[in-house]
Structures are given as C-alpha cells and as structure tokens.
Design an enzyme around this catalytic site. Structure first.
Site, PDB file in Angstrom:
ATOM      1  N   TRP A 103     -58.156 -38.294  13.328  1.00 32.87           N
ATOM      2  CA  TRP A 103     -58.558 -37.626  12.081  1.00 32.87           C
ATOM      3  C   TRP A 103     -60.015 -37.890  11.753  1.00 32.87           C
ATOM      4  O   TRP A 103     -60.727 -36.991  11.303  1.00 32.87           O
ATOM      5  CB  TRP A 103     -57.647 -38.040  10.928  1.00 32.87           C
ATOM      6  CG  TRP A 103     -56.224 -37.627  11.157  1.00 32.87           C
ATOM      7  CD1 TRP A 103     -55.157 -38.455  11.316  1.00 32.87           C
ATOM      8  CD2 TRP A 103     -55.715 -36.291  11.297  1.00 32.87           C
ATOM      9  NE1 TRP A 103     -54.014 -37.712  11.542  1.00 32.87           N
ATOM     10  CE2 TRP A 103     -54.324 -36.394  11.532  1.00 32.87           C
ATOM     11  CE3 TRP A 103     -56.289 -35.020  11.242  1.00 32.87           C
ATOM     12  CZ2 TRP A 103     -53.498 -35.286  11.718  1.00 32.87           C
ATOM     13  CZ3 TRP A 103     -55.469 -33.911  11.425  1.00 32.87           C
ATOM     14  CH2 TRP A 103     -54.095 -34.039  11.662  1.00 32.87           C
ATOM     15  N   ASP A 173     -60.734 -40.723   3.499  1.00 34.89           N
ATOM     16  CA  ASP A 173     -59.531 -39.963   3.800  1.00 34.89           C
ATOM     17  C   ASP A 173     -58.367 -40.951   3.669  1.00 34.89           C
ATOM     18  O   ASP A 173     -58.219 -41.851   4.495  1.00 34.89           O
ATOM     19  CB  ASP A 173     -59.626 -39.397   5.230  1.00 34.89           C
ATOM     20  CG  ASP A 173     -58.361 -38.642   5.653  1.00 34.89           C
ATOM     21  OD1 ASP A 173     -57.384 -38.608   4.874  1.00 34.89           O
ATOM     22  OD2 ASP A 173     -58.357 -38.085   6.773  1.00 34.89           O
ATOM     23  N   LYS A 197     -47.720 -36.764   2.786  1.00 30.64           N
ATOM     24  CA  LYS A 197     -47.323 -38.057   3.326  1.00 30.64           C
ATOM     25  C   LYS A 197     -46.844 -39.024   2.242  1.00 30.64           C
ATOM     26  O   LYS A 197     -45.801 -39.624   2.394  1.00 30.64           O
ATOM     27  CB  LYS A 197     -48.442 -38.662   4.161  1.00 30.64           C
ATOM     28  CG  LYS A 197     -48.506 -37.958   5.518  1.00 30.64           C
ATOM     29  CD  LYS A 197     -49.863 -37.899   6.121  1.00 30.64           C
ATOM     30  CE  LYS A 197     -49.858 -36.966   7.336  1.00 30.64           C
ATOM     31  NZ  LYS A 197     -51.211 -36.595   7.720  1.00 30.64           N
TER      32      LYS A 197
HETATM   33  C1  LIG Z   1     -52.159 -35.859   8.243  1.00 29.54           C
HETATM   34  C2  LIG Z   1     -53.553 -36.287   8.127  1.00 29.54           C
HETATM   35  C3  LIG Z   1     -54.610 -35.367   8.015  1.00 29.54           C
HETATM   36  C4  LIG Z   1     -54.406 -33.874   8.089  1.00 29.54           C
HETATM   37  O1  LIG Z   1     -53.886 -33.386   6.910  1.00 29.54           O
HETATM   38  P1  LIG Z   1     -53.692 -31.815   6.684  1.00 29.54           P
HETATM   39  O2  LIG Z   1     -53.269 -31.786   5.250  1.00 29.54           O
HETATM   40  O3  LIG Z   1     -52.639 -31.360   7.646  1.00 29.54           O
HETATM   41  O4  LIG Z   1     -54.982 -31.140   6.922  1.00 29.54           O
HETATM   42  C5  LIG Z   1     -55.886 -35.863   7.852  1.00 29.54           C
HETATM   43  N1  LIG Z   1     -56.128 -37.182   7.819  1.00 29.54           N
HETATM   44  C6  LIG Z   1     -55.139 -38.094   7.939  1.00 29.54           C
HETATM   45  C7  LIG Z   1     -55.473 -39.541   7.886  1.00 29.54           C
HETATM   46  C8  LIG Z   1     -53.832 -37.669   8.102  1.00 29.54           C
HETATM   47  O5  LIG Z   1     -52.849 -38.574   8.216  1.00 29.54           O
END
Ligand SMILES: *Cc1c(COP(=O)(O)O)cnc(C)c1O
Length: 361
Positions: A103, A173, A197
């Site tokens: 990511w 993030d 999540k």
């Molecule tokens: C799942 C995830 C993403 C991607 O998220 P989307 O909403 O599908 O774009 C980005 N960063 C991390 C750390 C993730 O776990």
C-alpha cells in the site's frame, strides 16, 4: 439458522452482529419512519442526524482538537494516495514517504504525479517482513507519509513517536488499524482509512484533516478533490454514500458502548498475544515477521510444508474459519483481528491450531 463461522477476513471484514441487526431493520423501516435508509434524501434531517452523529463520534473517540475536520469521502483509501499530494504538494516540492509494503508503494507511485518523492526508509529488500529503523526527513519536505499497519505483510509500527518529532506535517494511511489502539491522533495532520476494515462497510473513506495545512498549493484542484470544499459542505458536497456512512455511525456507536479505543485496545492486545503465543509455541507454525514489528491487526504466519499448508486451510474451512488464506502476494496464512472480532474466535482458531499440531507431530 446460518452456520457458525469465525470471520478472519482482511477486508471487507467482520462487523459487530448488532450493527448488522440494526442496519437490516433500517433497510425496511428506518427509525420508525416507514422509509428505508436507502430511500431517504441525503439533505433530509433524518440523514443529517446520521452524518452529524458519525462525525461527532469520530471526534469523541479520537479526542480530536478543534482544528481537525472529519470527512466521509468516496473512492477508497486508494483515492487518498493521489488526493493527498494533489492538495498538499507543489510540483517543485518534496514529500517524504516510508516504504513498508504494497500500500505504501502504491501511495508513493501516485504522489510522483504531483511532486518529488523522497523515500526516507524502506524494508523492500527483505520482502517487507520488518519495519525499517532510522530515517531522516528533509527539512524542506511538505509532509511525511506513513502506513501505520501493513495489512498484507502483518507489520505495524508499535512506536509512532519518532514520526511526531520530524517538524513536518504527518500523514498516515491507517486503513487497517484506525481506532484499534490509543494514539495521540492530534499528532497527525491528515489520517485516512478505507472504512471496510475497522470502521464500517466498503464504499466510504474516513479522512481526518488539520484544516491549517490546506490551501497552500498553486495548482487548480478539481472541485470534488479539494478537501476544503468537502469541509465547507459538511462532508456533503455531493450525495454521500448514505448507507456506508450509516454503517460507520452504527459501528462507532458500538465502539463507544464497549468503552472506546482504550477498552478495545485491551481486547485487541489479548487476541494478538494469544495468537502469537500459539504460533511461537507450536513448531509447525512460524511467523517470518520481525518480533517487534508484529501487527496486532493482521497476523501472518506459514507452514513450510506445502501439503500441510493445504491441509490446514482445509481444516479451517471445515471448522467454519473464514479468511485464513494469506494475501495472494505473500502466501501462507493471515488471520485478521479487527475490533469486531471476538476473543472467542481467536480461542477457536488457536485450539484448532493446537489440535492440528498434535495430530501432525
Ligand atoms: C485495504 C487498504 C488500502 C486500500 O483501500 P481501498 O479502500 O480498497 O482503496 C490502502 N491502504 C491500506 C493500509 C489498506 O489496508
């Protein structure tokens, strides 16, 4: 009756049962109105209350200062990969990035469209199985970007304090560990997280931004991508993802009811230590992740023998353990322990692991 399952999915992932119960009632009859949550206008007071409560719950649970704005946006965390630099970085300026997994690599790629990226540390060389220690952020950097929990490799920064002291705005993030542990969230100038999540259902991204860092780039920003427009419109610049925001609101209410971030952190710690202790105690299972960087949200481990690996996955499936297979890019197993996963599910899988190890010994 549906079968009993233990849901270890990495995302979209488990949410509290009571959230599903209330959400399904609201699809037929929202708050006793005779209307479905899916058919009310977003400008009605009915939905305004949902948005207001969702925003104020985020502020309360994260104990945010007055200059932090809460937004529920479209496009997933992946849209934030480019929306962040678009709003914060001029073409001729530098942004600092930590490179700790799939990511963050994607975030780096997108930032390069908007300015200069300096990767200040990376653990790519060992397949992202540890977090790099030591980094220097250029004084001129407009911000430092980190990924707090690396969902695919199962690493998580346990001590974030070095990032608080660099003197440049901090962007994180937090998609896979937001609201799972107590942090000083005001140390961050921008936090984003795909909701699917730990916060709610897919279709909405939570963004917390320090409004003082905005409005400093020269480029023209499209209306829908300028955070300031979303702030000015109370996160309702256009039709928000109504149902997804509603699910976040219910999940945040649940989190508050169970005692907030500090209470859930205790349970998350118990879940993670039980699972890691089990892995460490059983020779058939191994984790390749550096001990001090082990994630409490996504626990990655392996069995070296491919036949046994297959057999373990089949056993899990038979016993109603869902989502145990590792990410396609790293293989092995990944057990996700998000907020809504009860300790009982971890007890169930660790018992199964012990049985399996005994039979194969
Ligand atoms: C799942 C995830 C993403 C991607 O998220 P989307 O909403 O599908 O774009 C980005 N960063 C991390 C750390 C993730 O776990």
């Amino acid at each position: 009756m549906p079968p009993v399952v233990h849901n270890f999915n990495a995302g979209p992932s488990i949410l509290p049962k009571e959230v599903f119960q209330e959400a399904s009632e609201s699809i037929l009859n929202f708050n006793g109105t005779g209307l479905s949550i899916l058919e009310i206008g977003h400008r009605t007071s009915l939905f305004q209350e949902v948005m207001d409560e969702a925003i104020s719950l985020v502020k309360e649970l994260m104990q945010l200062d007055a200059d932090r704005e809460v937004l529920f946006l479209h496009g997933g965390a992946s849209t934030q990969f480019f929306q962040v630099p678009m709003n914060l970085l001029n073409d001729n300026e530098i942004a600092a990035y930590t490179d700790t997994g799939v990511w963050s690599t994607k975030a780096i790629k997108e930032a390069k469209h908007y300015g200069h990226v300096e990767v200040v540390c990376s653990s790519k060389d060992d397949g992202f199985l540890h977090l790099p220690k030591g980094f220097t952020v250029p004084k001129t950097a407009k911000y430092l970007h980190i990924t707090t929990n690396n969902t695919i490799y199962g690493t998580q920064w346990q001590d974030l304090s070095p990032f608080y002291k660099t003197g440049v705005p901090l962007v994180a993030d937090m998609s896979s560990d937001i609201l799972s542990r107590s942090l000083d969230f005001n140390q961050f100038d921008l936090i984003y997280a795909g909701a699917q999540k730990n916060v709610g259902a897919a279709g909405v991204t939570l963004v917390v931004v320090n409004k003082n860092i905005l409005g400093k780039v020269d480029r023209a920003i499209p209306t829908m991508l300028d955070y300031r427009n979303h702030i000015a419109n109370g996160s309702m610049l256009n039709t928000p993802p109504v149902f997804a925001v509603y699910l976040c609101m219910l999940t945040l209410r649940w989190l508050k009811k169970v005692g907030g971030v500090t209470a859930i952190e205790k349970i998350n710690d118990q879940k993670a230590s039980l699972l890691y202790q089990t892995i460490d105690a059983l020779p058939v299972f191994k984790t390749r992740v550096a001990r001090e960087d082990r994630s409490k949200m996504n626990v990655c481990f392996v069995i070296d023998d491919p036949n046994l690996e297959k057999e373990f996955l089949e056993t899990c499936k038979r016993e109603g353990m869902v989502g145990v297979k590792g990410h396609r890019s790293s293989g092995g197993f990944r057990v996700s322990l998000y907020n809504a996963l009860p300790l009982q599910s971890v007890e169930a899988i660790t018992n199964l692991m012990k049985d399996f190890a005994q039979k194969k010994a």
